[in-house]
Each structure stands twice: as structure tokens, then as C-alpha cells.
Design a protein around this motif. Sequence first.
Motif, PDB file in Angstrom:
ATOM      1  N   PHE A  32       0.822  -1.214   0.000  1.00 15.33           N
ATOM      2  CA  PHE A  32       0.000   0.000   0.000  1.00 15.33           C
ATOM      3  C   PHE A  32       0.858   1.267   0.000  1.00 15.33           C
ATOM      4  CE2 PHE A  32      -2.238  -3.374   2.396  1.00 15.33           C
ATOM      5  CZ  PHE A  32      -3.210  -3.636   1.446  1.00 15.33           C
ATOM      6  N   ALA A  33       0.220   2.378  -0.386  1.00 14.69           N
ATOM      7  CA  ALA A  33       0.901   3.676  -0.414  1.00 14.69           C
ATOM      8  C   ALA A  33      -0.141   4.777  -0.227  1.00 14.69           C
ATOM      9  CB  ALA A  33       1.639   3.844  -1.734  1.00 14.69           C
ATOM     10  N   ALA A  34       0.329   6.012  -0.161  1.00 17.09           N
ATOM     11  CA  ALA A  34      -0.579   7.140   0.074  1.00 17.09           C
ATOM     12  C   ALA A  34      -1.546   7.347  -1.084  1.00 17.09           C
ATOM     13  CB  ALA A  34       0.236   8.412   0.306  1.00 17.09           C
ATOM     14  N   SER A  35      -1.143   6.966  -2.289  1.00 16.30           N
ATOM     15  CA  SER A  35      -1.995   7.092  -3.470  1.00 16.30           C
ATOM     16  C   SER A  35      -2.381   5.707  -3.982  1.00 16.30           C
ATOM     17  CB  SER A  35      -1.254   7.853  -4.583  1.00 16.30           C
ATOM     18  OG  SER A  35      -1.845   7.622  -5.837  1.00 16.30           O
ATOM     19  N   LYS A  36      -3.636   5.540  -4.388  1.00 20.51           N
ATOM     20  CA  LYS A  36      -4.080   4.237  -4.890  1.00 20.51           C
ATOM     21  C   LYS A  36      -3.337   3.845  -6.162  1.00 20.51           C
ATOM     22  CE  LYS A  36      -7.944   6.060  -7.644  1.00 20.51           C
ATOM     23  NZ  LYS A  36      -9.392   6.019  -7.890  1.00 20.51           N
ATOM     24  N   HIS A  37      -2.796   4.834  -6.876  1.00 25.70           N
ATOM     25  CA  HIS A  37      -2.054   4.555  -8.107  1.00 25.70           C
ATOM     26  C   HIS A  37      -0.670   3.968  -7.804  1.00 25.70           C
ATOM     27  CE1 HIS A  37      -5.090   6.620 -10.473  1.00 25.70           C
ATOM     28  NE2 HIS A  37      -5.058   7.602  -9.585  1.00 25.70           N
ATOM     29  N   ARG A  38      -0.270   4.040  -6.535  1.00 26.05           N
ATOM     30  CA  ARG A  38       1.021   3.448  -6.144  1.00 26.05           C
ATOM     31  C   ARG A  38       0.839   2.182  -5.308  1.00 26.05           C
ATOM     32  NH1 ARG A  38       4.401   6.018  -2.980  1.00 26.05           N
ATOM     33  NH2 ARG A  38       3.084   7.706  -2.237  1.00 26.05           N
ATOM     34  N   GLU A  39      -0.382   1.640  -5.309  1.00 24.25           N
ATOM     35  CA  GLU A  39      -0.644   0.423  -4.546  1.00 24.25           C
ATOM     36  C   GLU A  39      -0.574  -0.810  -5.445  1.00 24.25           C
ATOM     37  OE1 GLU A  39      -4.271   0.815  -2.340  1.00 24.25           O
ATOM     38  OE2 GLU A  39      -3.394   2.257  -0.949  1.00 24.25           O
ATOM     39  N   ILE A  40       0.026  -1.866  -4.921  1.00 22.95           N
ATOM     40  CA  ILE A  40       0.146  -3.112  -5.687  1.00 22.95           C
ATOM     41  C   ILE A  40      -1.214  -3.812  -5.685  1.00 22.95           C
ATOM     42  CG2 ILE A  40       1.369  -5.310  -5.854  1.00 22.95           C
ATOM     43  CD1 ILE A  40       3.673  -3.990  -4.297  1.00 22.95           C
ATOM     44  N   ASN A  41      -1.660  -4.241  -6.859  1.00 20.71           N
ATOM     45  CA  ASN A  41      -2.973  -4.884  -6.947  1.00 20.71           C
ATOM     46  C   ASN A  41      -2.915  -6.343  -6.465  1.00 20.71           C
ATOM     47  OD1 ASN A  41      -2.016  -6.468  -9.140  1.00 20.71           O
ATOM     48  ND2 ASN A  41      -2.757  -4.990 -10.649  1.00 20.71           N
ATOM     49  N   ARG A  42      -4.095  -6.909  -6.281  1.00 17.93           N
ATOM     50  CA  ARG A  42      -4.212  -8.263  -5.713  1.00 17.93           C
ATOM     51  C   ARG A  42      -3.440  -9.299  -6.541  1.00 17.93           C
ATOM     52  NH1 ARG A  42      -8.299 -10.960  -2.398  1.00 17.93           N
ATOM     53  NH2 ARG A  42      -8.417 -13.154  -2.934  1.00 17.93           N
ATOM     54  N   GLU A  43      -3.533  -9.184  -7.856  1.00 19.72           N
ATOM     55  CA  GLU A  43      -2.848 -10.146  -8.730  1.00 19.72           C
ATOM     56  C   GLU A  43      -1.335 -10.110  -8.505  1.00 19.72           C
ATOM     57  OE1 GLU A  43      -2.038 -10.872 -13.507  1.00 19.72           O
ATOM     58  OE2 GLU A  43      -3.473  -9.341 -12.871  1.00 19.72           O
ATOM     59  N   ASN A  44      -0.781  -8.914  -8.424  1.00 21.86           N
ATOM     60  CA  ASN A  44       0.663  -8.796  -8.225  1.00 21.86           C
ATOM     61  C   ASN A  44       1.088  -9.125  -6.796  1.00 21.86           C
ATOM     62  OD1 ASN A  44       1.822  -8.233 -10.752  1.00 21.86           O
ATOM     63  ND2 ASN A  44       1.085  -6.116 -10.674  1.00 21.86           N
ATOM     64  N   ILE A  45       0.207  -8.851  -5.825  1.00 22.08           N
ATOM     65  CA  ILE A  45       0.511  -9.271  -4.444  1.00 22.08           C
ATOM     66  C   ILE A  45       0.700 -10.786  -4.408  1.00 22.08           C
ATOM     67  CG2 ILE A  45      -0.398  -9.476  -2.088  1.00 22.08           C
ATOM     68  CD1 ILE A  45      -1.849  -6.798  -2.551  1.00 22.08           C
ATOM     69  N   LYS A  46      -0.217 -11.507  -5.062  1.00 22.77           N
ATOM     70  CA  LYS A  46      -0.136 -12.977  -5.087  1.00 22.77           C
ATOM     71  C   LYS A  46       1.137 -13.450  -5.804  1.00 22.77           C
ATOM     72  CE  LYS A  46      -3.984 -15.179  -6.074  1.00 22.77           C
ATOM     73  NZ  LYS A  46      -5.257 -15.446  -6.795  1.00 22.77           N
ATOM     74  N   LYS A  47       1.482 -12.778  -6.889  1.00 21.53           N
ATOM     75  CA  LYS A  47       2.709 -13.141  -7.614  1.00 21.53           C
ATOM     76  C   LYS A  47       3.951 -12.954  -6.738  1.00 21.53           C
ATOM     77  CE  LYS A  47       1.233 -12.138 -12.377  1.00 21.53           C
ATOM     78  NZ  LYS A  47       1.428 -11.212 -13.521  1.00 21.53           N
ATOM     79  N   ILE A  48       3.980 -11.846  -5.994  1.00 25.11           N
ATOM     80  CA  ILE A  48       5.128 -11.582  -5.102  1.00 25.11           C
ATOM     81  C   ILE A  48       5.177 -12.626  -3.993  1.00 25.11           C
ATOM     82  CG2 ILE A  48       6.106  -9.956  -3.430  1.00 25.11           C
ATOM     83  CD1 ILE A  48       4.970  -7.690  -5.229  1.00 25.11           C
ATOM     84  N   ILE A  49       4.024 -12.895  -3.378  1.00 24.93           N
ATOM     85  CA  ILE A  49       3.964 -13.901  -2.303  1.00 24.93           C
ATOM     86  C   ILE A  49       4.460 -15.250  -2.809  1.00 24.93           C
ATOM     87  CG2 ILE A  49       2.365 -15.284  -0.910  1.00 24.93           C
ATOM     88  CD1 ILE A  49       0.701 -12.706  -0.543  1.00 24.93           C
ATOM     89  N   GLU A  50       3.977 -15.669  -3.962  1.00 27.74           N
ATOM     90  CA  GLU A  50       4.363 -16.986  -4.492  1.00 27.74           C
ATOM     91  C   GLU A  50       5.831 -17.038  -4.878  1.00 27.74           C
ATOM     92  OE1 GLU A  50       1.249 -17.496  -7.397  1.00 27.74           O
ATOM     93  OE2 GLU A  50      -0.248 -17.617  -5.771  1.00 27.74           O
ATOM     94  N   SER A  51       6.380 -15.903  -5.305  1.00 29.07           N
ATOM     95  CA  SER A  51       7.822 -15.836  -5.601  1.00 29.07           C
ATOM     96  C   SER A  51       8.646 -15.980  -4.326  1.00 29.07           C
ATOM     97  CB  SER A  51       8.153 -14.510  -6.289  1.00 29.07           C
ATOM     98  OG  SER A  51       7.478 -14.394  -7.517  1.00 29.07           O
TER      99      SER A  51
END
Length: 368
Positions: free
Chosen positions: A222-241
Motif C-alpha cells: 500500500f501507499a498514500a496514493s491508490k495509483h502506487r498500490e500493488i494490486n491483488r494479482e501482483n501481491i499474489k505473484k510476489i507472495i508466491e515468488s
Amino acid sequence: MIRKINRIFQNYMREKRLKIGKWLWDKKKNKEQIKEGSFIENNSIKSILFLRYDGKIGDMVINTLMFREIKKRYPDIKIGVVAREGNAQIIKNNPNVDKIYIYKKNRKEILELSKEIAVEKYDLLIDFSEMLRVNQMMLINRCCARFNMGLNRENWELFDISYNFPIGSFHITKLYEKVLNTLGIKNANLEYDLYFNKNDKIKVDKLLEDLKNKEIFVLNPFAASKHREINRENIKKIIESILEKENRIIFIIGEKSKKNEVLEIVKLYPKKVCYPELDNIIETAYLISKSDCVITPDTSIVHIAAAFKKKLIAIYRVDNSDENNVNKELWAPNYKDATQVFSLDLEVKKGEEPDINKFDIEEIKKVL
């Protein structure tokens, strides 16, 4: 269309308000002549007030280098800091800060705060704002410091000393180093300081007590702006990596408003991913200090990780605008164990926010 008209109107009115505010508050009684040479010594500076009422956590983390370097050279100087409730947490245990004043937006409370500060008779006030709002002009005027110092304030009566950005591209610490040089402090150490008390550690130590043989990863999507927040799909990709290797556990951090969103992800990875319910930023900072690696698009978390030189993957946006291309250097982690990964959004239209999610997961995998 209505929103666009309203934005134009608000911008017009803001400009008018700032002009009126400058007319009202851009004045200073009893201006003193500045004595040349070492500013602190030659002008008998015994107390300094830092204004950090922007509430920015990352900026406060960086500011800690100034508190330490001043106290190192002049241990008897009194250092006061005006802060918001949130970023005040960063310095609540700092031995180099003598007094913290809490800033609130309410005009009546600002007037009360200025009275409290004026009684303290600070010798030097340092403001870091690029743009001063009317209430901030009023506060500086009514604090009645002997000398006021600010960014790009050459044409202001309220300010005695103006400092400017370094020329060319630079890291933010170079601006603070420049201010220290102006005060007569050379060869400053530009590292940051964070301190914890016993209560700050209790919750995190309890979380970690059964994880002594695990690699601890902190993921902040997360970040102060929604445009700088990682989306659910990429969160899952990072977690799985991260979880491609055994013996790793991930703590996803975020404000309490993000709790339900995080828990939806946590339940997909039982016993591998956790949401720690921490009460404030200093508890979060302590968790980061105990981690093995941090991943974040948010520069406040970047700077906290930098304070402890943690292995870090920091995700930044790059587009066709000057602002984001400057930010990747200005707000960079700035140490060897940190890696910047860039989200390239080169087709974004002018005036629109680039998306943080256009990074290549393979770049993160390489670091992991």
C-alpha cells in the motif's frame, strides 16, 4: 465536467487565499543582522525548532539525521519539532529531540500552539515546505523565532535565511546536508535513526517468538496514493515468488482500514502469510528492523528499511513525466542492499497517474 470546473475554481481560490495570507503574515518584527561565519556559533543559537507539520513519515525518518548531527556537534542545543500525531511516533523515543509539539489543522489550535512555542523563545525556526499554506504562514509568524529559515524564500520578509535545492539530480539527503552546511555543520553522517522503547517491542516480539528459524519477509503493498498500490494479482505473484523457497514467512503490513482486504489474501496461504495487527508506525518500524527482507512501493517504508540497512525491493514508477523520473532518484533507498524495480508506464496520458503495477515480476524473482 462539474469536477473539472470545481477543480479550476478551487485552484483559483487557493491562489487568491495564498496571496491574501502572504499579505497578512509575511512580515517580521525586530529583524536581526546575521553574523557571518559559523551560523550557530556566531549567532548564539541555543534552540532550534523544526517544522514537520506535513505529516509525512518518510520525511521525518530522514530528518532524524539532522537532529543527531546538530546534537553531536552542539549537545546543549534544544531541539523542538512540530509534527502531526502520525509522524510524531517516529521521533517519540529519539534522544536528540527535546520537545515535540503536535500540529492540528484547526485554526484555533494552531493559534494556541503558536502561543506555546512563542513562550519558548526559539532562536532558529527551520521550515521544509515547498508551498506555505495560510495557517502555516500564521504559525511561523506567531512563533516569533529570532531567525526563520525556509526553502526558496528569498522574496519573503518573514524569512531571514533561504536555502535552495542542490543543482541537478540529487538524493533528498543532499538537501538536508546543504541545510546543515548553512548552519556551519560540515561532513555530516547522512544515515537515519529510529529508536524503540519496551512497549513498542512487545507485540512484535510475541509475534516472532516461535519464528526464530524462519526468514521474515515484510510486504507492504500500500501507499498514500491508490495509483502506487500493488494490486491483488501482483501481491499474489510476489507472495508466491517469496514462497518458492522453504522456511520463509511473510507479514503483510497496512493500515487497519486495509485489514479485510489483506485477510482475504492471507487465507490463501495458511501459516505462510500473516497480517500483524500493529497499533502505529513505530511498531511497524520495529517489525521491519527484525525482518530479513522488505518489499514496498511506499517511500516511508523505504526510508524505515534504510534506517536499518535491510535487504529491500522498492518499486517505483517511471513514465514520461519529469516528476516520477526525478522521484526515483530523489526518494531512492540510497544504500547497497536495496534494489529498485521500476514499473514502466510510458503510454500514460498527460495529467493521468501512471500505474505502479506495470513492473516485471521476473525482476523481483531475481532479487529473491
